[in-house]
Design an enzyme around this catalytic site. Structure first.
Site, PDB file in Angstrom:
ATOM      1  N   ASN A   1     -68.759  56.489 -43.927  1.00 40.86           N
ATOM      2  CA  ASN A   1     -68.717  57.927 -44.234  1.00 40.86           C
ATOM      3  C   ASN A   1     -67.280  58.423 -44.354  1.00 40.86           C
ATOM      4  OD1 ASN A   1     -71.488  57.873 -44.020  1.00 40.86           O
ATOM      5  ND2 ASN A   1     -71.564  58.807 -41.994  1.00 40.86           N
TER       6      ASN A   1
ATOM      7  N   HIS B   1     -60.645  45.101 -38.524  1.00 36.76           N
ATOM      8  CA  HIS B   1     -61.933  45.751 -38.763  1.00 36.76           C
ATOM      9  C   HIS B   1     -61.665  47.219 -39.116  1.00 36.76           C
ATOM     10  CE1 HIS B   1     -66.215  46.683 -36.983  1.00 36.76           C
ATOM     11  NE2 HIS B   1     -66.256  46.481 -38.285  1.00 36.76           N
TER      12      HIS B   1
ATOM     13  N   ASP C   1     -64.642  48.542 -44.398  1.00 39.35           N
ATOM     14  CA  ASP C   1     -64.942  47.723 -43.212  1.00 39.35           C
ATOM     15  C   ASP C   1     -63.797  46.800 -42.784  1.00 39.35           C
ATOM     16  OD1 ASP C   1     -66.858  47.031 -41.199  1.00 39.35           O
ATOM     17  OD2 ASP C   1     -67.232  45.135 -42.225  1.00 39.35           O
TER      18      ASP C   1
ATOM     19  N   TYR D   1     -79.554  37.567 -41.615  1.00 36.23           N
ATOM     20  CA  TYR D   1     -78.986  38.917 -41.531  1.00 36.23           C
ATOM     21  C   TYR D   1     -77.502  38.933 -41.950  1.00 36.23           C
ATOM     22  CZ  TYR D   1     -76.819  43.071 -39.915  1.00 36.23           C
ATOM     23  OH  TYR D   1     -76.066  44.212 -39.913  1.00 36.23           O
TER      24      TYR D   1
ATOM     25  N   LYS E   1     -67.850  39.002 -41.762  1.00 41.45           N
ATOM     26  CA  LYS E   1     -67.334  38.979 -40.389  1.00 41.45           C
ATOM     27  C   LYS E   1     -66.767  37.604 -40.026  1.00 41.45           C
ATOM     28  CE  LYS E   1     -68.729  43.181 -39.737  1.00 41.45           C
ATOM     29  NZ  LYS E   1     -67.713  44.250 -39.711  1.00 41.45           N
TER      30      LYS E   1
HETATM   31  C1  OXD Z   1     -70.639  45.611 -38.534  1.00 45.02           C
HETATM   32  C2  OXD Z   1     -70.796  45.654 -39.990  1.00 45.02           C
HETATM   33  O1  OXD Z   1     -71.586  45.244 -37.826  1.00 45.02           O
HETATM   34  O2  OXD Z   1     -69.844  46.094 -40.648  1.00 45.02           O
HETATM   35  O3  OXD Z   1     -69.539  45.942 -38.056  1.00 45.02           O
HETATM   36  O4  OXD Z   1     -71.836  45.231 -40.518  1.00 45.02           O
HETATM   37 MN    MN Z   2     -68.068  46.391 -39.522  1.00 47.30          MN
END
Ligand code: OXD
Ligand code: MN
Length: 586
Positions: free
Chosen positions: A255, A227, A278, A198, A207
């Site tokens: 979004n 983040h 992100d 995943y 991440k």
């Molecule tokens: C999260 C992602 O889980 O950006 O924060 O995928």
């Molecule tokens: Mn994220």
């Protein structure tokens, strides 16, 4: 391809000895390589081709049903001292973690190809960028890394020039949740991930590197790995303000990053540009301003809820050269998820759709796509200097208490606002959904060291020479007593952004409250919106007693970090509580 850098060739050799692959492939990031990998995955059934007329060069991947989200309880930060990881992380001693991982990796690539994936996080020629190499046995990971990072030969050249890189070792193993670990060794600048394919567990640039390892590195090097999305707001006068915004996973960062202003705003000349959705890496520039780059090159977004209403830009970028993971399909072989028109034919597990089996798309189903395909993509994403940040926005999913928008009085108050963040949990991680938890700066799952030290690091930017961004907190998710959202959200969030820009330019009015500055009456532009005066009052209401209780909880939370909780933050909290008490007494 191989390498002139002995530290890299020796590491690859060592990993191959341990994992015993049948073949080793050095990824060059070329189009021919991507096509070969896709063809092989179509053959093996790892990918399904989507309708070539409506979605050329688009593929669907179905993961193992028990491997659909990040696994926070299996994600460890392995520092020598437990206290350095902090109570915000699961911790394991490095020696124990290495022994565990060595046993899992032993022989795990027999019958498989080992891919060496050199990547650069950030523009290839930016001094703010950092490089890594992921070794993986998953071709799905390779093609996703190809979209999400600057992957291949140019990254390898930079690594060879610099002589150092973050080491990431990944194997899908048997995808057994009982044999799954995501280990971080910040002191060694290395990552080991086993048993999951995943995204957040397996695309190690994202991440694991760009947040957990980078946040640790950033602390000692004087920058911030956050983040946060980054967007540019162009005003009718032609100024562009860049804003970085932190929201927990699946709270609408993608979004917001791609927002299309309401028509009236467009007519006046307002525009939004997307730099990232992100992650932001930010560093003070010579003039004292904070400059940000997006270390990523693509979007790994949550599919459900992405629609013509919520994010038309995302829909426009998803009709070619994209990978979908765990969405459903319609009868024409187009990807389908809840929120799209039409009806699903097949669910995310490949079964004929039956509502009795739950939603057609997994709630955490995703798309992966190059950022350049987004109609609002900003060419500034490639600027090696980064973009100057005018405002930082924190936000969470809070049904009550937290107003639509408030501004911090100064940097220390802003850091407290970020440190106090809380949000209802979402499907982006395994576990209960909808439970309010503290998620400072939206970094609870991603900070690679003790939160106490992290807050101190944030405060350290507030010196006199700094030209720091203004700090805000927003909440799009406040509900009325009938349980319905009070604020329309999506494109109308532009109205809040306009106020924020107005505050940065010194031309929007605000009133002080003990917890922050709110828009003064009439300062939020609401024309064209069907929002009653009483709804606006509810959106901006500050319940002093409830805030006093909230700040009490924040105090308890900061107390968990003991002596590492910065005194300046605790003092600021006390000051806010005193202001609340004084207001209640008045
Ligand atoms: C999260 C992602 O889980 O950006 O924060 O995928
Ligand atoms: Mn994220």
């Amino acid at each position: 391809m191989s390498t002139t850098l002995s530290a890299l060739s020796q590491w690859v050799e060592q990993v191959a000895q341990l994992t015993q692959p049948d073949a080793i492939h050095w990824c060059d990031g070329s189009e021919a390589e991507r096509q070969r990998l896709n063809a092989a995955m179509l053959d093996s059934g790892d990918l399904l081709a989507l309708n070539p007329d409506t979605h050329p060069d688009c593929y669907l991947h179905r993961s193992s049903p028990s491997d659909v989200a990040r696994v926070e309880h299996l994600t460890f930060v392995c520092t020598t001292e437990r206290a350095d990881a902090g109570s915000n992380n699961y911790w394991m001693a490095p020696a124990e973690a290495h022994a565990k991982m060595d046993a899992l990796f032993a022989g795990c690539m027999r019958g498989r190809t080992l891919y060496v994936v050199p990547y650069c996080m950030g523009p290839i020629d930016s001094p703010l960028s950092r490089c890594g190499v992921e070794i993986t046995d998953s071709p799905y990971v390779v093609v996703n890394m190809g979209l999400m990072t600057r992957m291949g030969a140019p990254a390898l050249q930079r690594i060879e020039r610099e002589g150092h890189f973050v080491k990431g070792l990944h194997s899908t193993g048997e995808l057994d949740p009982e044999r799954r670990f995501i280990m971080h060794f910040p002191e060694e600048l290395s990552i080991q991930s086993f048993g999951s394919g995943y995204g957040g567990n397996a695309l190690l640039g994202k991440k694991c590197h760009a947040l957990r390892i980078a946040s640790y590195q950033a602390r000692s090097e004087g920058w911030l790995a956050e983040h946060m999305l980054i967007l540019g707001i162009q005003t009718p006068a032609g100024n562009t303000h860049y804003v970085a915004a932190a929201f927990p996973s699946a709270c609408g960062k993608t979004n917001l990053a791609m927002l299309i202003p309401p028509e009236g705003y467009q007519r006046e000349g307002w525009r939004i540009f997307t730099v990232g959705d992100d992650i932001a890496w930010m560093q003070p520039g010579a003039d004292g301003r904070l400059f940000a780059i997006n270390p990523e090159a693509g979007f790994f977004g949550v599919a459900p809820g992405t629609s013509a209403k919520t994010n038309p830009n995302a829909l426009a970028m998803l009709n070619r050269s994209a990978i979908f993971t765990n969405t459903g399909l319609d009868v024409e072989g187009q990807p389908w998820w809840e929120g799209l028109p039409g009806v699903p034919a097949v669910d995310w597990q490949g079964r004929t759709f039956d509502p009795a089996n739950g939603p057609a798309a997994h709630p955490n189903s995703r798309f992966t796509v190059s950022a350049r395909q987004c109609p609002s993509w900003s060419a500034e994403s490639e600027n090696p200097v980064g973009v100057p940040i005018s405002a930082i926005i924190f936000g969470g999913r809070r049904a009550s208490l937290v107003p639509l928008v408030m501004e911090a009085e100064d940097w220390t108050h802003g850091v407290l606002m970020g440190a106090s963040m809380a949000s209802e949990t979402t499907a982006a991680a395994t576990g209960a959904v909808g439970v309010v938890r503290r998620d400072p700066m939206a970094m609870k799952p991603f900070c690679g060291y003790n939160f106490g030290d992290y807050f101190e690091h944030w405060l350290s930017f507030g010196d006199a020479a700094a030209q720091l961004p203004k700090v805000f907190h927003v909440n799009w998710f406040r509900k009325g007593s009938d349980g319905r959202f009070l604020w329309p959200g999506f494109g109308d969030n532009m109205r809040v952004l306009e106020w924020i820009v107005g505050r940065c330019e010194g031309c929007a009015a605000a009133i002080d409250t003990p917890v922050g500055r709110l828009p003064a009456t009439g300062a939020l532009r609401l024309e064209g919106l069907d929002l009653s005066a009483s709804t606006l009052d509810q959106l901006l209401a500050i319940d002093h007693a409830a805030w006093n209780a909230e700040l009490g909880e924040v105090g308890g939370f900061l107390g968990e970090f003991g002596a590492r909780a910065p005194a300046a933050l605790l003092d600021e909290l006390e000051r806010r509580r005193d202001l609340l008490k004084a207001r209640a007494a008045a």
